[in-house]
Design a protein around this motif. Structure first.
Motif, PDB file in Angstrom:
ATOM      1  N   LEU A  36       0.845  -1.187   0.000  1.00 39.26           N
ATOM      2  CA  LEU A  36       0.000   0.000   0.000  1.00 39.26           C
ATOM      3  C   LEU A  36       0.883   1.240   0.000  1.00 39.26           C
ATOM      4  O   LEU A  36       1.868   1.302   0.735  1.00 39.26           O
ATOM      5  N   VAL A  37       0.546   2.192  -0.824  1.00 38.02           N
ATOM      6  CA  VAL A  37       1.191   3.500  -0.773  1.00 38.02           C
ATOM      7  C   VAL A  37       0.247   4.426  -0.029  1.00 38.02           C
ATOM      8  O   VAL A  37      -0.912   4.620  -0.440  1.00 38.02           O
ATOM      9  N   LEU A  38       0.726   4.990   1.078  1.00 43.16           N
ATOM     10  CA  LEU A  38      -0.098   5.826   1.943  1.00 43.16           C
ATOM     11  C   LEU A  38       0.520   7.207   2.077  1.00 43.16           C
ATOM     12  O   LEU A  38       1.727   7.386   1.875  1.00 43.16           O
ATOM     13  N   ARG A  39      -0.298   8.175   2.461  1.00 43.40           N
ATOM     14  CA  ARG A  39       0.179   9.515   2.767  1.00 43.40           C
ATOM     15  C   ARG A  39      -0.316   9.887   4.161  1.00 43.40           C
ATOM     16  O   ARG A  39      -1.511   9.759   4.456  1.00 43.40           O
ATOM     17  N   ALA A  40       0.595  10.300   5.011  1.00 46.59           N
ATOM     18  CA  ALA A  40       0.233  10.648   6.386  1.00 46.59           C
ATOM     19  C   ALA A  40      -0.423  12.020   6.429  1.00 46.59           C
ATOM     20  O   ALA A  40       0.062  12.975   5.828  1.00 46.59           O
ATOM     21  N   LYS A  41      -1.527  12.126   7.148  1.00 48.09           N
ATOM     22  CA  LYS A  41      -2.197  13.412   7.349  1.00 48.09           C
ATOM     23  C   LYS A  41      -1.697  14.105   8.613  1.00 48.09           C
ATOM     24  O   LYS A  41      -1.912  15.296   8.793  1.00 48.09           O
ATOM     25  N   SER A  42      -1.070  13.307   9.483  1.00 54.52           N
ATOM     26  CA  SER A  42      -0.499  13.839  10.716  1.00 54.52           C
ATOM     27  C   SER A  42       0.694  12.965  11.072  1.00 54.52           C
ATOM     28  O   SER A  42       0.965  11.970  10.389  1.00 54.52           O
ATOM     29  N   ASP A  43       1.417  13.298  12.110  1.00 54.23           N
ATOM     30  CA  ASP A  43       2.520  12.444  12.556  1.00 54.23           C
ATOM     31  C   ASP A  43       1.927  11.164  13.122  1.00 54.23           C
ATOM     32  O   ASP A  43       1.101  11.192  14.050  1.00 54.23           O
TER      33      ASP A  43
END
Length: 362
Positions: free
Chosen positions: A263-270
Motif C-alpha cells: 500500500l502506498v499511503l500519505r500521512a495526514k499527521s505524525d
C-alpha cells in the motif's frame, strides 16, 4: 424443500399455477402445502433471491478453482450447479470473477442468476459431472390431482456456496468451524511525519490456499494513494470507502515469505503505522485456509512486538437504511455467548438476540 445435506430451507416462495393459483412461504422445517380442486392440473415453482453473499467465501473459490483445473472435482451435481454463478451452463473462471466481486463488495447480486436454485428431488442426472447434459426440472407438474401428493420435494442449491455453510433458516445451528492459528502478514512498523508519502509492504508467513479480510485504515490519520500488486493482483482488492479495503485471494502457488501486496499511503499527521491500521471482518470476513483446508485467522505483525488480529467488533448494519430486512455483523475473538440488543431512537428495546456464536465473523 431442503439442501442436498438435508438442511431445511425456510422463506422459499412456492408458487402454484394451474386450475388455481396461489403462493406460500416455506416454514423453518422446509414444508409447504396447498389445497387444490380435485382433478386439477398444477405446476409448483419455488424461488428465493435474497442475500446472495449468504455462505459465499473465498474458500468456495478455492474449491471451484480446483474443479476448473481438474485438481479435485466437485463431488455432486448440486455443487456444480452452485459453482455456475453466472448461470451460463458451465463452470469457468468467469464464475470466479462474479463471486469474487460479490465477496469484495464490488457487486451486490449475481449476474443472470438468483441466490438460490431448486431442482426436483426425484430427478436423476444423466451425467453428475455435467448437470446441463439434459435440462433439469426447476418445477414440478402434477396432472389430475385426486389425492394427497406428498412427494413434491425439491433440493435447494445456494449459488456460490460450495462447502454448504449458508444459513438456510432461522433454526440453522451456529457454524462451529475452528481456527487453526493465524496467517500472519508482516510489515515493518514505521513512524511517519505529516505530509509524507510511504510504502507498506506485506509478506505472508506461510503457504495457504487463500484468504480474505477487510483492512481498516484510520482515515483521519492516513490516506490511501495506491495499491501495488505483488502475488495478489488488482482484481483481488476493492476500496469500499475511505479507509476500508477488502481483499480476497486464492491460488495454487507458494507464498511463504513472498510479497503479497503493498500500500502506498500519505500521512495526514505524525503517525506510527501500527496505530492506524488493523484487520477486521467489517465487509469481508477475516479468514484464511491452510494447505489442508482448515480455517485460520488473519493477523498483522508490525515486527515490533505488535500483532493485531480482528477483535470484538460490532459492524454497521447493511443495507442502511433498509426495508424489510438488514444484516447486522459482528466479530468475536473467540467462540462465546453473545447478546445483541436492538432499540429504537427512544431507547425502547425492540428485539434481543442471544446465542452461542463462532469465533470470527457472525
Amino acid at each position: 424443500i431442503a439442501t442436498d445435506n438435508d438442511e431445511n430451507v425456510s422463506d422459499v416462495t412456492v408458487e402454484l399455477s394451474g386450475n388455481t393459483s396461489n403462493s406460500v412461504l416455506t416454514t423453518n422445517d422446509g414444508n409447504y402445502s396447498f389445497n387444490v380442486a380435485s382433478g386439477a392440473d398444477v405446476s409448483i415453482t419455488p424461488s428465493r433471491d435474497d442475500n446472495p453473499r449468504n455462505g459465499v467465501s473465498t474458500y468456495d473459490l478455492v474449491l471451484i478453482s480446483k474443479h476448473i483445473l481438474n485438481v479435485e472435482q466437485l463431488n455432486n451435481p448440486y455443487k456444480v450447479i452452485s459453482a455456475d454463478a453466472n448461470n451460463s451452463g458451465n463452470v469457468s473462471t468467469l464464475d470466479l470473477v462474479s463471486l469474487r466481486k460479490l465477496i469484495l463488495r464490488l457487486s451486490n447480486d449475481l449476474p443472470n442468476n438468483t441466490s438460490w436454485r431448486f431442482v426436483d428431488k426425484s430427478w436423476v442426472f444423466a451425467d453428475a459431472n455435467n448437470p446441463w447434459s439434459s435440462p433439469f426440472p426447476e418445477l414440478i407438474s402434477l396432472n389430475d390431482v385426486t389425492e394427497n401428493e406428498l412427494d413434491a420435494n425439491f433440493v435447494a442449491i445456494k449459488v456460490g456456496d460450495i462447502n454448504g455453510n449458508a444459513k438456510a433458516n432461522s433454526l440453522t445451528s451456529v457454524d462451529n468451524r475452528t481456527f487453526n492459528g493465524n496467517l500472519v502478514l508482516s510489515t515493518a512498523n514505521q513512524k511517519v511525519s505529516a505530509g509524507e508519502e510511504f510504502t507498506v509492504e506485506f509478506k505472508a508467513s506461510e503457504d495457504v490456499q487463500g484468504y480474505q479480510f477487510t483492512l481498516n485504515l484510520d482515515n483521519k490519520a492516513v490516506e490511501l494513494v495506491d495499491i501495488v500488486e505483488g502475488i495478489a493482483k488488482e482484481g483481488n482488492f476493492a476500496v469500499i470507502s475511505e479507509g476500508r479495503i477488502t481483499t480476497s485471494w486464492n491460488a495454487e502457488v507458494s507464498i511463504t515469505g513472498a510479497k503479497m501486496f503493498s500500500l502506498v499511503l500519505r500521512a495526514k499527521s505524525d503517525i506510527e503505522l501500527s496505530d492506524v491500521m488493523r484487520v477486521s471482518s467489517e465487509y469481508t470476513a477475516a479468514e484464511a485456509y491452510n494447505t489442508v483446508g482448515e480455517y485460520m485467522g488473519i493477523a498483522l505483525d508490525f515486527n515490533n512486538g505488535t500483532i493485531a488480529t480482528a477483535g470484538f467488533e460490532l459492524y454497521q448494519n447493511t443495507p442502511n437504511p433498509f426495508n424489510g430486512e438488514t444484516s447486522i455483523g459482528f466479530n468475536l475473538p473467540e467462540a462465546s455467548t453473545a447478546t445483541l440488543t436492538i432499540s429504537d431512537v427512544t431507547g425502547k428495546v425492540l428485539k434481543v438476540v442471544q446465542g452461542d456464536f463462532a469465533k470470527g465473523y457472525n
